[in-house]
Each structure stands twice: as C-alpha cells, then as structure tokens.
Write a protein that holds these residues in place. Structure first.
Motif, PDB file in Angstrom:
ATOM      1  N   ASP A  73     -20.583  27.576  22.572  1.00  0.00           N
ATOM      2  CA  ASP A  73     -20.322  27.235  23.971  1.00  0.00           C
ATOM      3  C   ASP A  73     -19.403  26.026  24.079  1.00  0.00           C
ATOM      4  O   ASP A  73     -18.498  25.993  24.915  1.00  0.00           O
ATOM      5  N   LYS A  74     -19.588  25.045  23.225  1.00  0.00           N
ATOM      6  CA  LYS A  74     -18.744  23.851  23.252  1.00  0.00           C
ATOM      7  C   LYS A  74     -17.303  24.216  22.881  1.00  0.00           C
ATOM      8  O   LYS A  74     -16.360  23.723  23.497  1.00  0.00           O
ATOM      9  N   ARG A  75     -17.145  25.061  21.888  1.00  0.00           N
ATOM     10  CA  ARG A  75     -15.800  25.458  21.469  1.00  0.00           C
ATOM     11  C   ARG A  75     -15.107  26.274  22.575  1.00  0.00           C
ATOM     12  O   ARG A  75     -13.911  26.109  22.808  1.00  0.00           O
ATOM     13  N   VAL A  76     -15.871  27.128  23.254  1.00  0.00           N
ATOM     14  CA  VAL A  76     -15.298  27.921  24.348  1.00  0.00           C
ATOM     15  C   VAL A  76     -14.874  27.005  25.489  1.00  0.00           C
ATOM     16  O   VAL A  76     -13.777  27.154  26.041  1.00  0.00           O
ATOM     17  N   GLU A  77     -15.726  26.036  25.844  1.00  0.00           N
ATOM     18  CA  GLU A  77     -15.380  25.085  26.903  1.00  0.00           C
ATOM     19  C   GLU A  77     -14.147  24.287  26.538  1.00  0.00           C
ATOM     20  O   GLU A  77     -13.259  24.076  27.365  1.00  0.00           O
ATOM     21  N   GLU A  78     -14.060  23.838  25.300  1.00  0.00           N
ATOM     22  CA  GLU A  78     -12.909  23.074  24.835  1.00  0.00           C
ATOM     23  C   GLU A  78     -11.639  23.918  24.899  1.00  0.00           C
ATOM     24  O   GLU A  78     -10.585  23.448  25.313  1.00  0.00           O
ATOM     25  N   ARG A 138     -10.531  24.309  28.525  1.00  0.00           N
ATOM     26  CA  ARG A 138     -10.109  23.043  29.092  1.00  0.00           C
ATOM     27  C   ARG A 138      -8.691  22.683  28.645  1.00  0.00           C
ATOM     28  O   ARG A 138      -7.907  22.140  29.418  1.00  0.00           O
ATOM     29  N   THR A 139      -8.333  23.041  27.430  1.00  0.00           N
ATOM     30  CA  THR A 139      -7.014  22.678  26.896  1.00  0.00           C
ATOM     31  C   THR A 139      -6.020  23.851  26.907  1.00  0.00           C
ATOM     32  O   THR A 139      -4.854  23.660  26.584  1.00  0.00           O
ATOM     33  N   TYR A 140      -6.457  25.047  27.264  1.00  0.00           N
ATOM     34  CA  TYR A 140      -5.587  26.237  27.219  1.00  0.00           C
ATOM     35  C   TYR A 140      -4.507  26.156  28.286  1.00  0.00           C
ATOM     36  O   TYR A 140      -4.768  25.832  29.439  1.00  0.00           O
TER      37      TYR A 140
END
Length: 120
Positions: free
Chosen positions: A6-11, A14-16
C-alpha cells in the motif's frame, strides 16, 4: 494498518506524472498513415472501360443471373465526380423489372449498365 505494498502504491501515484497525449501519438500517427495510404491506393486505382453491350444482351444476362442465382459484375456507364469509371458492382441480382434491377441492395437502371458478366 498499511502494508508495504500500500505504501509503494501511494508513493507511485503521488509521484507519477502522466505523459498525456504523448503516449498516444504513435497510435494516432500510424492509424492516420494507414488511412492516408489506403485512400491514396483507392484514388490511384484506374478502372478500364469494358466493351459496351447492347440492351438485349444485358437483359438476357440479368435474367440468367437471377434465374440461376449467380453472382454478376456490373460496370456502369456513369462516371464519378472526377470523370473516372467507378468500381464494378459485384453481387447477386435480387430483383429485376423492365427498367431497373437490384444488385446487392443497389438500385440500378438498366440503361446505365455498360457491361455485365457472370462471376465464377
């Protein structure tokens, strides 16, 4: 409780940065080029005028095609907007009257037919 995924998906989101139309430009260009080439080929096609048949032979051929349910190829006398012959109408005679015939859903005046032949 957030997982590592979940953290990697949010990151990621957020940066995409979406490339927008850039990623579709290749598709548009290839589709457009294919359409241009197809249109150019169609415009460069030249149809040769076939021997003009008399009305008696045309009517006999229409009747034979209709009776035996055989496919015909019909060249019209009418020219296109550019004064070129049009592509032959190929199909089955669906109806036949004194002055008109229907060939594959095309209403054709018999007097407009230049040449007709059976398609094997």
């Amino acid at each position: 409780m957030s997982s590592d995924l979940d953290k990697r998906v949010e990151e990621f989101f957020r940066t995409y940065q979406d490339r927008g139309m850039k990623k579709w430009a290749g598709f548009y260009l290839s589709d457009y080029t294919a359409k241009i080439n197809k249109d150019k080929k169609r415009r460069n096609t030249v149809y040769i005028k076939k021997k003009t048949m008399d009305q008696k032979d045309i009517r006999a051929m229409l009747l034979k095609s209709f009776g035996e349910h055989r496919k015909v190829s019909v060249q019209l006398k009418n020219l296109s907007v550019n004064n070129d012959l049009q592509a032959d109408i190929v199909g089955f005679v669906e109806g036949y009257q004194e002055d008109t015939t229907i060939i594959s859903q095309n209403l054709v005046l018999i007097e407009d037919i230049n040449h007709i032949n059976l398609v094997e």
